[in-house]
Design a protein around this motif. Structure first.
Motif, PDB file in Angstrom:
ATOM      1  N   LEU A  22       0.795  -1.241  -0.047  1.00 12.95           N
ATOM      2  CA  LEU A  22       0.024   0.067  -0.046  1.00 12.95           C
ATOM      3  C   LEU A  22       0.857   1.249   0.033  1.00 12.95           C
ATOM      4  O   LEU A  22       0.343   2.398  -0.447  1.00 12.95           O
ATOM      5  N   MET A  23       2.122   1.063   0.478  1.00  7.82           N
ATOM      6  CA  MET A  23       2.826   2.264   0.838  1.00  7.82           C
ATOM      7  C   MET A  23       3.684   2.639  -0.367  1.00  7.82           C
ATOM      8  O   MET A  23       3.928   4.044  -0.753  1.00  7.82           O
ATOM      9  N   ARG A  24       4.183   1.768  -1.199  1.00 11.42           N
ATOM     10  CA  ARG A  24       5.347   2.097  -2.035  1.00 11.42           C
ATOM     11  C   ARG A  24       4.507   2.294  -3.677  1.00 11.42           C
ATOM     12  O   ARG A  24       3.468   1.866  -3.717  1.00 11.42           O
ATOM     13  N   ARG A  25       5.372   3.104  -4.499  1.00 11.77           N
ATOM     14  CA  ARG A  25       4.755   3.521  -5.749  1.00 11.77           C
ATOM     15  C   ARG A  25       5.524   2.408  -6.808  1.00 11.77           C
ATOM     16  O   ARG A  25       5.146   2.620  -8.113  1.00 11.77           O
ATOM     17  N   ASN A  26       6.568   2.173  -6.641  1.00 12.55           N
ATOM     18  CA  ASN A  26       7.694   1.465  -7.475  1.00 12.55           C
ATOM     19  C   ASN A  26       6.933  -0.064  -7.627  1.00 12.55           C
ATOM     20  O   ASN A  26       6.684  -0.628  -6.721  1.00 12.55           O
ATOM     21  N   ALA A  27       6.730  -0.346  -8.950  1.00 14.52           N
ATOM     22  CA  ALA A  27       6.053  -1.480  -9.242  1.00 14.52           C
ATOM     23  C   ALA A  27       7.010  -2.714  -8.599  1.00 14.52           C
ATOM     24  O   ALA A  27       6.596  -3.653  -8.232  1.00 14.52           O
ATOM     25  N   ILE A  28       8.427  -2.537  -8.850  1.00 17.07           N
ATOM     26  CA  ILE A  28       9.122  -3.910  -8.522  1.00 17.07           C
ATOM     27  C   ILE A  28       9.110  -4.079  -7.049  1.00 17.07           C
ATOM     28  O   ILE A  28       8.941  -5.125  -6.499  1.00 17.07           O
ATOM     29  N   ILE A  29       9.176  -2.923  -6.352  1.00 11.10           N
ATOM     30  CA  ILE A  29       8.930  -2.981  -4.801  1.00 11.10           C
ATOM     31  C   ILE A  29       7.730  -3.466  -4.208  1.00 11.10           C
ATOM     32  O   ILE A  29       7.458  -4.389  -3.362  1.00 11.10           O
ATOM     33  N   ILE A  30       6.498  -3.249  -5.119  1.00 13.91           N
ATOM     34  CA  ILE A  30       5.281  -3.823  -4.860  1.00 13.91           C
ATOM     35  C   ILE A  30       5.184  -5.493  -5.014  1.00 13.91           C
ATOM     36  O   ILE A  30       4.893  -6.154  -4.317  1.00 13.91           O
ATOM     37  N   PHE A  31       6.078  -5.750  -6.080  1.00 15.26           N
ATOM     38  CA  PHE A  31       6.274  -7.101  -6.585  1.00 15.26           C
ATOM     39  C   PHE A  31       7.042  -7.906  -5.402  1.00 15.26           C
ATOM     40  O   PHE A  31       6.670  -9.279  -5.093  1.00 15.26           O
ATOM     41  N   MET A  32       7.892  -7.415  -4.652  1.00 11.36           N
ATOM     42  CA  MET A  32       8.805  -8.007  -3.830  1.00 11.36           C
ATOM     43  C   MET A  32       7.758  -7.824  -2.552  1.00 11.36           C
ATOM     44  O   MET A  32       8.220  -9.035  -1.874  1.00 11.36           O
ATOM     45  N   CYS A  33       7.069  -7.157  -2.218  1.00 11.17           N
ATOM     46  CA  CYS A  33       6.195  -7.302  -1.014  1.00 11.17           C
ATOM     47  C   CYS A  33       5.367  -8.531  -1.226  1.00 11.17           C
ATOM     48  O   CYS A  33       5.023  -9.184  -0.198  1.00 11.17           O
ATOM     49  N   ILE A  34       4.676  -8.617  -2.399  1.00  6.39           N
ATOM     50  CA  ILE A  34       3.973  -9.693  -2.638  1.00  6.39           C
ATOM     51  C   ILE A  34       4.739 -10.982  -2.449  1.00  6.39           C
ATOM     52  O   ILE A  34       4.209 -11.982  -1.771  1.00  6.39           O
ATOM     53  N   VAL A  89       8.682   3.053 -13.689  1.00  3.37           N
ATOM     54  CA  VAL A  89       8.072   1.999 -12.730  1.00  3.37           C
ATOM     55  C   VAL A  89       7.327   2.386 -12.004  1.00  3.37           C
ATOM     56  O   VAL A  89       6.633   1.716 -11.094  1.00  3.37           O
ATOM     57  N   ASP A  90       6.789   3.609 -12.369  1.00  2.00           N
ATOM     58  CA  ASP A  90       5.866   4.436 -11.080  1.00  2.00           C
ATOM     59  C   ASP A  90       4.558   3.858 -11.508  1.00  2.00           C
ATOM     60  O   ASP A  90       4.155   4.233 -12.541  1.00  2.00           O
ATOM     61  N   ILE A  91       3.906   3.279 -10.705  1.00  2.00           N
ATOM     62  CA  ILE A  91       2.389   2.625 -10.900  1.00  2.00           C
ATOM     63  C   ILE A  91       1.263   3.872 -11.127  1.00  2.00           C
ATOM     64  O   ILE A  91       0.194   3.612 -11.669  1.00  2.00           O
ATOM     65  N   ASN A  92       1.600   5.206 -10.723  1.00  2.00           N
ATOM     66  CA  ASN A  92       0.734   6.358 -10.937  1.00  2.00           C
ATOM     67  C   ASN A  92       0.529   6.908 -12.190  1.00  2.00           C
ATOM     68  O   ASN A  92      -0.178   7.243 -12.617  1.00  2.00           O
ATOM     69  N   ILE A  93       1.748   6.224 -13.075  1.00  2.00           N
ATOM     70  CA  ILE A  93       1.435   6.772 -14.479  1.00  2.00           C
ATOM     71  C   ILE A  93       0.544   5.790 -15.288  1.00  2.00           C
ATOM     72  O   ILE A  93       0.076   6.077 -16.248  1.00  2.00           O
ATOM     73  N   LEU A  94       0.211   4.668 -14.655  1.00  2.00           N
ATOM     74  CA  LEU A  94      -0.574   3.641 -15.446  1.00  2.00           C
ATOM     75  C   LEU A  94      -2.103   3.912 -14.913  1.00  2.00           C
ATOM     76  O   LEU A  94      -2.678   2.951 -14.503  1.00  2.00           O
TER      77      LEU A  94
END
Lengths: 99, 173
Positions: A22-34, A89-94
């Motif tokens: 929920l906190m990060r915007r970098n898509a790779i970091i979100i993936f690592m949290c998963i 890789v910013d998810i806010n662009i998508l």
């Protein structure tokens, strides 16, 4: 070791993964949290396998690792494709579906 | 306090601290390295739980293969803390609070629910050895095992198709 300790440890790891997603915007970091959440579940399954003395839970962990490996390969390919398109890789662009 | 409890506490502290490091470090490469440390701590937990095969597989597959893939992608994109997008602090606070509240809810639910669970057996230690796991895998779980090979094949083909340059597709049409 009581099973409760392992429950609380994997719950803590799972909730750290959710908070990071929920906190990060970098898509790779979100993936690592998963990945972190998947590992928390794996740890809990192994603890229950020891508690009931059953090897099936460890086989389930094995299959979770298989699925995670396949998921990472496809997901990282998607992220690389996205980086090639929008140079970020910013998810806010998508958010083009929003407009 | 015996050696097992000390090991459990140390490994748990490493796992949770490094998991927090994954979330809070600004540089994505630091996040990957923290996540590798978390996986090593979880492998230590697997050894404590007599799941030796899974501990080795966890190190080889997760820390060895998957995280190296993440590192390659991050280095390919040349990401660092300067290019790192940051949400504003309100959204970050909301994310942290919701994660913490979920933890509290699960904690309060499970503290009262797990009082009647049996204690872990300290019996035979050969449950997680590759001999027993292989017998279970190939006796009871042959079909999922074979289907997972199809999954891997489709993931491999999918990754190659997605990762291809697009202009080659346009030549075909």
């Amino acid at each position: 070791m009581p099973i409760q300790y392992y429950l609380f440890l994997s719950m803590a790891l799972f909730c750290i993964g959710i908070a990071g997603t929920l906190m990060r915007r970098n898509a790779i970091i979100i993936f690592m949290c998963i990945e972190l959440m998947l590992n928390a579940v794996n740890l809990l399954l192994v603890a229950f396998s020891k508690m009931w003395h059953d090897a099936s839970a460890q086989i389930v962990v094995f299959f979770i690792m298989v699925v995670a490996a396949a998921e990472v390969a496809v997901g990282l390919a998607i992220i690389v494709l996205m980086y090639r398109k929008v140079h970020s890789v910013d998810i806010n662009i998508l958010n083009r579906l929003k407009h | 306090m015996d050696i097992q409890q000390i090991l459990f506490i140390v490994l748990s502290a490493i796992a949770i601290g490094c998991a927090l490091g994954v979330v809070f470090s600004r540089n994505p490469i630091n996040s990957v390295l923290f996540l590798i440390l978390t996986f090593f701590a979880i492998s230590g937990h697997y050894i404590l739980l007599n799941a030796q095969f899974l501990a080795v597989v966890n190190i080889i597959v997760y820390a060895g293969a998957i995280m190296v893939l993440f590192l390659f992608v991050i280095m390919l994109m040349n990401l660092n803390s300067d290019t790192e997008p940051q949400k504003n602090w309100l959204v970050q606070l909301a994310g942290a609070i919701s994660g913490g509240i979920l933890f509290l809810v699960l904690l309060s639910a499970l503290v009262s629910a797990t009082k009647t669970l049996p204690v872990m057996e300290q019996g035979s230690n050969d449950l997680g050895l590759i001999k027993n796991l292989g017998k279970t895998l190939f006796r009871d779980y042959v079909l999922p095992f074979e289907i997972s090979s199809v999954l891997f094949l489709s993931a491999m083909i999918g990754a190659i198709v997605i990762g291809k340059k697009e202009d080659k597709f346009e030549d075909v049409h």
